[in-house]
Design a protein around this motif. Structure first.
Motif, PDB file in Angstrom:
ATOM      1  N   VAL A  51       0.916  -1.205  -0.024  1.00  0.00           N
ATOM      2  CA  VAL A  51      -0.093  -0.115  -0.016  1.00  0.00           C
ATOM      3  C   VAL A  51       0.753   1.325   0.021  1.00  0.00           C
ATOM      4  CG1 VAL A  51      -1.431   1.410   1.385  1.00  0.00           C
ATOM      5  CG2 VAL A  51      -1.998  -1.029   1.019  1.00  0.00           C
ATOM      6  N   ALA A  52       1.919   1.216   0.751  1.00  0.00           N
ATOM      7  CA  ALA A  52       2.909   2.232   0.860  1.00  0.00           C
ATOM      8  C   ALA A  52       3.665   2.511  -0.500  1.00  0.00           C
ATOM      9  CB  ALA A  52       3.997   2.278   1.921  1.00  0.00           C
ATOM     10  N   ALA A  53       3.783   1.686  -1.037  1.00  0.00           N
ATOM     11  CA  ALA A  53       4.475   1.745  -2.513  1.00  0.00           C
ATOM     12  C   ALA A  53       3.309   2.634  -3.601  1.00  0.00           C
ATOM     13  CB  ALA A  53       4.764   0.600  -2.983  1.00  0.00           C
ATOM     14  N   LEU A  54       2.223   2.021  -3.381  1.00  0.00           N
ATOM     15  CA  LEU A  54       0.925   2.405  -4.292  1.00  0.00           C
ATOM     16  C   LEU A  54       0.764   3.805  -3.841  1.00  0.00           C
ATOM     17  CD1 LEU A  54      -1.203  -0.354  -4.510  1.00  0.00           C
ATOM     18  CD2 LEU A  54       0.062   0.465  -6.336  1.00  0.00           C
ATOM     19  N   VAL A  55       0.796   4.279  -2.358  1.00  0.00           N
ATOM     20  CA  VAL A  55       0.673   5.414  -2.120  1.00  0.00           C
ATOM     21  C   VAL A  55       1.732   6.679  -2.624  1.00  0.00           C
ATOM     22  CG1 VAL A  55       0.839   7.210  -0.140  1.00  0.00           C
ATOM     23  CG2 VAL A  55      -0.496   5.094  -0.052  1.00  0.00           C
ATOM     24  N   GLU A  56       2.886   6.135  -2.676  1.00  0.00           N
ATOM     25  CA  GLU A  56       4.066   6.693  -3.127  1.00  0.00           C
ATOM     26  C   GLU A  56       3.828   7.188  -4.694  1.00  0.00           C
ATOM     27  OE1 GLU A  56       8.968   6.486  -3.799  1.00  0.00           O
ATOM     28  OE2 GLU A  56       7.733   4.923  -2.793  1.00  0.00           O
ATOM     29  N   HIS A  57       3.292   6.540  -5.391  1.00  0.00           N
ATOM     30  CA  HIS A  57       3.063   6.672  -6.839  1.00  0.00           C
ATOM     31  C   HIS A  57       1.774   7.198  -7.180  1.00  0.00           C
ATOM     32  CE1 HIS A  57       6.793   4.950  -8.412  1.00  0.00           C
ATOM     33  NE2 HIS A  57       6.656   4.146  -7.452  1.00  0.00           N
ATOM     34  N   GLU A  58       0.781   7.744  -5.983  1.00  0.00           N
ATOM     35  CA  GLU A  58      -0.493   8.145  -6.004  1.00  0.00           C
ATOM     36  C   GLU A  58      -1.461   7.480  -6.666  1.00  0.00           C
ATOM     37  OE1 GLU A  58       0.268  12.130  -7.903  1.00  0.00           O
ATOM     38  OE2 GLU A  58       0.319  12.957  -5.673  1.00  0.00           O
ATOM     39  N   MET A  59      -1.126   6.039  -6.762  1.00  0.00           N
ATOM     40  CA  MET A  59      -2.185   5.065  -7.219  1.00  0.00           C
ATOM     41  C   MET A  59      -3.323   4.920  -6.108  1.00  0.00           C
ATOM     42  SD  MET A  59      -1.328   4.369 -10.296  1.00  0.00           S
ATOM     43  CE  MET A  59      -0.827   5.870 -10.454  1.00  0.00           C
ATOM     44  N   VAL A  60      -2.997   4.896  -4.942  1.00  0.00           N
ATOM     45  CA  VAL A  60      -4.080   5.002  -3.761  1.00  0.00           C
ATOM     46  C   VAL A  60      -3.663   6.024  -2.646  1.00  0.00           C
ATOM     47  CG1 VAL A  60      -4.236   2.115  -4.018  1.00  0.00           C
ATOM     48  CG2 VAL A  60      -2.538   3.322  -2.242  1.00  0.00           C
ATOM     49  N   GLN A  61      -4.729   6.362  -2.198  1.00  0.00           N
ATOM     50  CA  GLN A  61      -4.550   7.213  -0.822  1.00  0.00           C
ATOM     51  C   GLN A  61      -4.833   6.603   0.400  1.00  0.00           C
ATOM     52  OE1 GLN A  61      -7.437  10.274  -2.160  1.00  0.00           O
ATOM     53  NE2 GLN A  61      -5.959  11.718  -2.910  1.00  0.00           N
TER      54      GLN A  61
END
Length: 273
Positions: A51-61
């Protein structure tokens, strides 16, 4: 070799898990990290790292630390880019077909992708013999007519950075930034660019801009063929047809500028003299 396979397998597994998270959020709206872990069948700490990796790329919040997770603005950017390209190809295809039929040459449609021209559609003229498909190929900007059109309205400082490495692909490739600036200025003024033997010996292409509803260059349309067939006189014949066709696509995309007068729906724009 064994370590490389293990590493590759781990990367594929991580990608699969990340995509599963996005699919879960698309179905559910918001979920907790614990729900993500349960969906993936992994420990909560593993789910948290994904989730943190996806947050870094703004794919998730994840607005709050350890809070619930939802899709982020990065997904909208990807979706918008995909839809824009799909709309472009869909609107341009009948015009490209008509142009290829009229000229008996290959017609390509390209968009700017980082420091290259990405070819998104191609129509081959009925009498053209070729086996090469440019669709999906990233082509250098400085050595192609499509590339020079795509960067023609950028500020010169931005364009200089966008060129990237000015590699020579043939003896004719222009690699001098000052000369390229002159050629781009000429293309911007006349509304089209011509490149001969710079990417491949024996290949000539002429390109014109396709504009979006705001009048910005969103793509480039080109006619290409063998240099022995597309000499200066042939270029003079092709340019009006190409510019008219690019204007027709621009009109389909909502642009009402000067280059698109009378370019109504369909391909009637190519049937004039």
């Amino acid at each position: 070799m064994g370590e490389e396979r293990t590493e590759a397998s781990g990367v594929v597994q991580s990608v699969h898990r990340a995509l599963t998270i996005l699919e879960l959020l698309a179905r559910s709206g918001e979920v907790s990290v614990s729900e993500v872990a349960a969906e993936l069948g992994v420990h909560r700490s593993t789910a948290s790292r994904l989730v943190a990796a996806l947050v870094e790329h703004e794919m998730v919040q994840q607005p709050e630390v350890r809070g619930r997770v939802r899709l982020g603005p990065g997904i909208l950017r990807l979706a918008g880019a995909a839809n824009a390209r799909l709309d472009l190809v869909q609107e341009a295809r009948p015009v490209c077909r008509a142009l290829a039929a009229r000229t008996n040459e290959t017609v390509n449609l390209a968009v700017l992708a980082d420091r290259s021209a990405l070819y998104v559609d191609q129509v081959i003229g009925p009498s053209t013999i070729t086996s090469y498909n440019w669709v999906g190929q990233h082509i250098p900007l400085h050595a192609t007519s499509n590339g020079r059109i795509l960067v023609s309205e950028m500020p010169s400082s931005v364009r200089l950075d966008t060129w990237g490495e000015l590699s020579a692909y043939t003896d004719q490739t222009v690699t001098d930034a000052g000369v390229l600036e002159q050629l781009v200025a000429q293309a911007r003024t006349q509304g089209y660019a011509v490149v001969r033997d710079e990417l491949d010996v024996g290949l000539t292409a002429v390109a014109a801009p396709v504009r979006n509803a705001h009048g910005e260059i969103s793509a480039s349309m080109s006619i290409s063929g063998p240099t022995f067939r597309i000499g200066p006189a042939r270029v003079d014949e092709l340019v009006p047809l190409l510019v008219r066709a690019a204007g027709a696509v621009s009109a389909r995309l909502g642009w009402l500028g000067e280059a698109a007068p009378g370019a109504g729906p369909g391909t009637a724009v190519l049937r004039g003299p």
